[in-house]
Design an enzyme around this catalytic site. Structure first.
Site, PDB file in Angstrom:
ATOM      1  N   GLU A  30       0.945  -1.165  -0.203  1.00 46.96           N
ATOM      2  CA  GLU A  30       0.189  -0.064  -0.084  1.00 46.96           C
ATOM      3  C   GLU A  30       0.922   1.256   0.093  1.00 46.96           C
ATOM      4  OE1 GLU A  30      -4.163  -0.216   1.976  1.00 46.96           O
ATOM      5  OE2 GLU A  30      -2.667   0.487   3.443  1.00 46.96           O
ATOM      6  N   GLU A  89     -13.887 -11.810  -6.223  1.00 45.47           N
ATOM      7  CA  GLU A  89     -12.288 -11.368  -6.544  1.00 45.47           C
ATOM      8  C   GLU A  89     -11.408 -12.131  -5.626  1.00 45.47           C
ATOM      9  OE1 GLU A  89     -14.677  -9.542  -4.721  1.00 45.47           O
ATOM     10  OE2 GLU A  89     -15.001  -7.638  -5.753  1.00 45.47           O
TER      11      GLU A  89
END
Ligand code: HC1
Length: 602
Positions: free
Chosen positions: A279, A373
């Site tokens: 991230e 997903e």
């Protein structure tokens, strides 16, 4: 200030203090049911009635502000009879059997009945259910037959979470808590956070129980069943075993999980560390594209995406801003993908026969692991998400006395994780973990040079939405792991990183509206959003009760664990570095990591 007496005790309180709060100040306990310290006053159950001299009727102490000098009596015969009457009436509507209820021994109605000596159903007891149990949600079961109409779920959903998918419909004896048009919970805007569950006083709202399915997997000799444990359950599970809130149970829990029958026990903090690298890398790339290349398609601020209740909130209410969400999967899901690929190969296990269980403080994690997903390993990456409460039940069922078992380490190849990983569980923790790494990797200085003991206090706290500015005074030699990401790093020199921290989706709503209106939060580069009050440690799967004090105790435990870790920065976690060498070989945000560790939300 106003002088008053409660049961003969003299005290002085600020005008407007409720009788209930005043009584608590002098140690006088008044029973409550609809009252909750997290929520606004409802005053609907009347269990907290008291006598106030000069007033004809009994007063609900939670809803009566003190505006003049009064004399209060909390324990007269009239008061006790009235309370008993109310409890009897509630029981007359409450269908269900304590022995078969998940909240047996943890039910406020049951406690009240015991306290007021209820030994028979004075006004009868329903023998048939009135409502069909709603089992449509992947996270939450609603059994309105057990509802006492205290409206705590309605208030939690509206006030804490800004979701408002529950309301009170109809009046009088037909009044009931309902969803929009009485649709199943799965078909309304519920974000699966479970705050309704841990604010419910009875068993009307519970998590979807998957313990039987997990037992079946454990009992199947063909399955290799592993469990990863999130940061927050270790700070909360002791409460299910009568320990004080905030008693860390990390290593006793490992022993208990082995005895329950899991083949291996891993620490989700590892993939929290990995999340920071992925991230953080994504943030640097976004900043470079937006600020240096002036690419207007790049969305800032970047939002964290590890809280599935928050992600669902975005999808339900701010779908047009979904591109602000980091593409990094949550640590739970990263771990699932790694376990069924990297670990399966190392260990020589067929991933088809591997079962990954995640111990989480969160009911939305049950939903998250079922998202379509989340299958990058070629299988369902995480098979089951168990809440802290479910796991506590499994441990009890096995007869294990958690507080008294010896400690045991986590299993290899994931050994010890960093302190940065564990603070993910507290509001501000993801941001602090990210900053520890970003500051150190970019400036070349130890984070301790700027913040004592690497504790970045500006992002800690309990305010629902807060901002901090982190100056990047210089740019030092950037480590090889991320050096190649951008052509040069000088643009960061002298920059000020603006960050935000938000917890509880009602606060998130305020921040999102602020961003849309171009307010102060729109100037942030990176914002941590956590769906639940206090962050994950206040998650909807944590032990009940919850309160600001209990959450503060759990947070204290989390920061204690962090301070006790040998490694406290994600980029120094040797297991993570090894992962990039052995498996994620094209580095953070490379193709391999994108396949396994990133996703796209809709
Ligand atoms: Fe959380 Fe997370 S911190 S989301 O709050 O990023 O649930 O505890 O496990 O995945 O690590 C929850 C907690 C948790 C993930 C991590």
């Amino acid at each position: 200030m106003i002088d008053l007496t409660i049961d003969g005790i003299e005290l002085r309180v600020p005008e407007g203090t409720t009788i209930l709060d005043a009584a608590r100040q002098v140690g006088v306990r008044i029973p409550t049911l609809c009252h909750h310290d997290d929520l606004c006053t409802a005053g609907v159950c009347r269990v907290c009635v008291v006598e106030v001299e000069g007033m004809r009727n009994l007063q609900a102490s939670c809803a009566t502000p003190i505006t003049r000098s009064i004399e209060v009596k909390t324990n007269t015969r009239t008061v006790r009879n009235a309370r008993r009457h109310i409890i009897d009436l509630l029981l007359a509507e409450h269908y269900g059997d304590c022995n078969t209820c998940k909240r047996n021994n943890n039910c406020e109605l049951q406690d009240l009945a015991t306290e007021y000596g209820v030994d028979f159903y004075r006004f009868g007891h329903p023998t048939e259910p009135k409502y069909v149990i709603d089992r449509s949600s992947p996270s939450i079961v609603r059994d309105m037959n057990k509802c006492v109409l205290c409206r705590r779920c309605v208030r939690a959903c509206e006030e804490l979470q800004g979701v408002g998918c529950l309301t009170v419909a109809s009046r009088s004896s037909r009044a009931h808590v309902a969803t929009f048009a009485n649709k199943p919970l799965a078909n309304v805007v519920c974000i699966n956070c479970g705050q309704c569950i841990n604010h419910c006083p009875t068993g009307a709202l519970t998590e979807v129980d998957q313990t039987d399915e997990v037992w079946a997997m454990i009992d199947d000799p063909t399955k290799h069943v592993v469990i990863q444990t999130a940061p927050s359950p270790r700070a909360g599970i002791g409460e299910c075993f009568d320990l004080e809130p905030g008693t860390p149970m990390t290593y006793q829990l490992n022993t208990a999980l082995k005895r329950v029958g899991f083949d291996a026990v891993f620490d989700t903090n590892h993939t929290a560390d990995l999340t920071i690298i992925e991230e953080g890398t994504e943030l640097i790339l976004r900043l470079y594209k937006a600020l240096v290349e002036k690419d207007e398609s790049v969305k800032l601020p970047q939002f964290t995406s590890c809280s599935p209740g928050w992600v669902k909130y975005m999808e339900n209410f701010y779908a047009g801003m979904i591109d602000h969400l980091s593409s990094a999967k949550s640590p739970q899901q990263m771990f699932g993908s790694l376990l069924k690929t990297y670990y399966a190969e190392k260990r020589g296990v067929d991933p088809a026969e591997m079962v990954v269980v995640a111990l989480m403080p969160c009911t939305a994690k049950k939903y998250e692991c079922n998202r379509p997903e989340m299958t990058s390993s070629g299988f369902k990456d995480v098979d089951y998400g168990l809440t802290t409460r479910e796991l506590a039940r499994m441990i009890k069922e096995t007869g294990i006395d958690l507080p008294n078992v010896p400690e045991a380490p986590f299993d290899d190849p994931f050994g010890e994780a960093s302190g940065a990983g564990v603070i993910f569980g507290a509001t501000g923790g993801v941001m602090e973990a990210a900053l520890r790494s970003v500051i150190e990797m970019v400036t070349g200085h130890q984070v301790e040079d700027f913040y004592d003991h690497a504790n970045i206090l500006p992002v800690r706290g309990i305010e629902g939405a807060r901002m901090a500015e982190i100056p990047i005074t210089e740019v030092g030699p950037v480590p090889d792991l991320i050096k190649h990401l951008v052509p040069d790093w000088e643009w960061l020199k002298g920059a000020t990183l603006k960050v935000g921290v938000v917890h509880g989706t009602a606060n998130a709503q305020l921040v999102m509206e602020d961003i849309k209106a171009g307010g102060p939060f729109s100037e942030c580069h990176f914002i941590e959003f956590m769906a639940c009050p206090g962050g994950c440690l206040g998650g909807g799967g944590q032990p009940i009760p919850t309160s600001p004090e209990i959450r503060a105790q759990r947070a204290k435990a989390i920061y204690q664990i962090d301070e006790s870790c040998a490694v406290r920065k994600s980029h120094e976690n040797p297991v993570i570095l090894q992962l990039y060498e052995e498996f994620l070989t094209d580095g953070p945000c490379g193709h391999i990591s994108h396949h396994h560790l990133h996703t796209h939300y809709t």
